[in-house]
Motif scaffolding. Structure first.
Motif, PDB file in Angstrom:
ATOM      1  N   LEU A  19       0.838  -1.198   0.000  1.00 49.14           N
ATOM      2  CA  LEU A  19       0.000   0.000   0.000  1.00 49.14           C
ATOM      3  C   LEU A  19       0.874   1.250   0.000  1.00 49.14           C
ATOM      4  O   LEU A  19       0.624   2.199  -0.744  1.00 49.14           O
ATOM      5  N   GLN A  20       1.924   1.242   0.804  1.00 48.59           N
ATOM      6  CA  GLN A  20       2.825   2.386   0.869  1.00 48.59           C
ATOM      7  C   GLN A  20       3.574   2.580  -0.448  1.00 48.59           C
ATOM      8  O   GLN A  20       3.798   3.712  -0.881  1.00 48.59           O
ATOM      9  N   GLN A  21       3.944   1.487  -1.099  1.00 46.77           N
ATOM     10  CA  GLN A  21       4.611   1.579  -2.401  1.00 46.77           C
ATOM     11  C   GLN A  21       3.667   2.172  -3.440  1.00 46.77           C
ATOM     12  O   GLN A  21       4.084   2.984  -4.280  1.00 46.77           O
ATOM     13  N   LEU A  22       2.406   1.780  -3.400  1.00 46.26           N
ATOM     14  CA  LEU A  22       1.426   2.338  -4.322  1.00 46.26           C
ATOM     15  C   LEU A  22       1.237   3.827  -4.076  1.00 46.26           C
ATOM     16  O   LEU A  22       1.157   4.619  -5.014  1.00 46.26           O
ATOM     17  N   GLU A  23       1.192   4.233  -2.804  1.00 49.38           N
ATOM     18  CA  GLU A  23       1.104   5.662  -2.478  1.00 49.38           C
ATOM     19  C   GLU A  23       2.281   6.419  -3.103  1.00 49.38           C
ATOM     20  O   GLU A  23       2.086   7.476  -3.708  1.00 49.38           O
ATOM     21  N   GLN A  24       3.470   5.866  -2.957  1.00 47.67           N
ATOM     22  CA  GLN A  24       4.666   6.520  -3.490  1.00 47.67           C
ATOM     23  C   GLN A  24       4.595   6.646  -5.005  1.00 47.67           C
ATOM     24  O   GLN A  24       4.908   7.699  -5.565  1.00 47.67           O
ATOM     25  N   ARG A  25       4.173   5.578  -5.687  1.00 49.17           N
ATOM     26  CA  ARG A  25       4.041   5.630  -7.153  1.00 49.17           C
ATOM     27  C   ARG A  25       3.046   6.691  -7.574  1.00 49.17           C
ATOM     28  O   ARG A  25       3.282   7.453  -8.523  1.00 49.17           O
ATOM     29  N   ARG A  27       2.199   9.368  -5.915  1.00 50.63           N
ATOM     30  CA  ARG A  27       2.795  10.687  -5.659  1.00 50.63           C
ATOM     31  C   ARG A  27       3.720  11.086  -6.795  1.00 50.63           C
ATOM     32  O   ARG A  27       3.704  12.225  -7.260  1.00 50.63           O
ATOM     33  N   GLU A  28       4.551  10.133  -7.226  1.00 50.24           N
ATOM     34  CA  GLU A  28       5.502  10.409  -8.300  1.00 50.24           C
ATOM     35  C   GLU A  28       4.786  10.713  -9.609  1.00 50.24           C
ATOM     36  O   GLU A  28       5.191  11.605 -10.352  1.00 50.24           O
ATOM     37  N   GLU A  29       3.721   9.986  -9.905  1.00 45.39           N
ATOM     38  CA  GLU A  29       2.986  10.168 -11.157  1.00 45.39           C
ATOM     39  C   GLU A  29       2.160  11.445 -11.178  1.00 45.39           C
ATOM     40  O   GLU A  29       2.014  12.075 -12.221  1.00 45.39           O
ATOM     41  N   THR A  30       1.608  11.819 -10.033  1.00 44.00           N
ATOM     42  CA  THR A  30       0.691  12.960 -10.005  1.00 44.00           C
ATOM     43  C   THR A  30       1.316  14.241  -9.479  1.00 44.00           C
ATOM     44  O   THR A  30       0.788  15.323  -9.724  1.00 44.00           O
ATOM     45  N   GLY A  31       2.409  14.120  -8.721  1.00 49.18           N
ATOM     46  CA  GLY A  31       2.994  15.296  -8.091  1.00 49.18           C
ATOM     47  C   GLY A  31       2.166  15.786  -6.913  1.00 49.18           C
ATOM     48  O   GLY A  31       2.383  16.881  -6.401  1.00 49.18           O
ATOM     49  N   GLU A  32       1.228  14.987  -6.489  1.00 53.98           N
ATOM     50  CA  GLU A  32       0.348  15.329  -5.365  1.00 53.98           C
ATOM     51  C   GLU A  32       0.677  14.456  -4.161  1.00 53.98           C
ATOM     52  O   GLU A  32       1.199  13.355  -4.302  1.00 53.98           O
ATOM     53  N   VAL A  35      -2.498   9.871  -0.080  1.00 56.98           N
ATOM     54  CA  VAL A  35      -2.554   8.990   1.079  1.00 56.98           C
ATOM     55  C   VAL A  35      -3.723   8.028   0.872  1.00 56.98           C
ATOM     56  O   VAL A  35      -4.844   8.458   0.628  1.00 56.98           O
ATOM     57  N   LEU A  36      -3.449   6.742   0.943  1.00 59.85           N
ATOM     58  CA  LEU A  36      -4.487   5.727   0.806  1.00 59.85           C
ATOM     59  C   LEU A  36      -4.848   5.210   2.194  1.00 59.85           C
ATOM     60  O   LEU A  36      -3.973   5.021   3.036  1.00 59.85           O
ATOM     61  N   VAL A  37      -6.126   4.977   2.420  1.00 63.66           N
ATOM     62  CA  VAL A  37      -6.616   4.501   3.707  1.00 63.66           C
ATOM     63  C   VAL A  37      -7.390   3.202   3.471  1.00 63.66           C
ATOM     64  O   VAL A  37      -8.208   3.130   2.561  1.00 63.66           O
ATOM     65  N   ALA A  38      -7.135   2.201   4.292  1.00 66.60           N
ATOM     66  CA  ALA A  38      -7.824   0.912   4.158  1.00 66.60           C
ATOM     67  C   ALA A  38      -8.816   0.747   5.302  1.00 66.60           C
ATOM     68  O   ALA A  38      -8.473   0.875   6.466  1.00 66.60           O
ATOM     69  N   TYR A  39     -10.049   0.467   4.925  1.00 67.21           N
ATOM     70  CA  TYR A  39     -11.100   0.202   5.895  1.00 67.21           C
ATOM     71  C   TYR A  39     -11.608  -1.214   5.696  1.00 67.21           C
ATOM     72  O   TYR A  39     -11.578  -1.744   4.603  1.00 67.21           O
ATOM     73  N   GLU A  40     -12.102  -1.803   6.760  1.00 63.40           N
ATOM     74  CA  GLU A  40     -12.689  -3.131   6.712  1.00 63.40           C
ATOM     75  C   GLU A  40     -14.210  -2.981   6.794  1.00 63.40           C
ATOM     76  O   GLU A  40     -14.724  -2.295   7.663  1.00 63.40           O
ATOM     77  N   ARG A  41     -14.920  -3.595   5.864  1.00 61.20           N
ATOM     78  CA  ARG A  41     -16.385  -3.561   5.901  1.00 61.20           C
ATOM     79  C   ARG A  41     -16.856  -4.583   6.917  1.00 61.20           C
ATOM     80  O   ARG A  41     -16.490  -5.756   6.865  1.00 61.20           O
TER      81      ARG A  41
END
Length: 51
Positions: A19-25, A27-32, A35-41
């Motif tokens: 999840l953290q690696q995806l956040e980093q990617r 950020r790099e792609e968008t320049g923004e 932050v991703l948040v995971a919730y359990e239903r």
């Protein structure tokens, strides 16, 4: 009556790292600052929430 709740998910170490690696990617792609948040239903019985 049942309700749906969304508590924060407890992720295993490897899953959290992915999840953290995806956040980093993102950020790099968008320049923004992304932050991703995971919730359990979770289905919660109304009587349980009153206790």
């Amino acid at each position: 009556m049942t309700d749906i709740a969304f508590p924060v998910a407890r992720l295993q170490e490897g899953t959290l790292r992915q999840l953290q690696q995806l956040e980093q990617r993102l950020r790099e792609e968008t320049g923004e600052e992304i932050v991703l948040v995971a919730y359990e239903r979770k289905t919660v019985d109304e009587e349980e929430t009153k206790r």
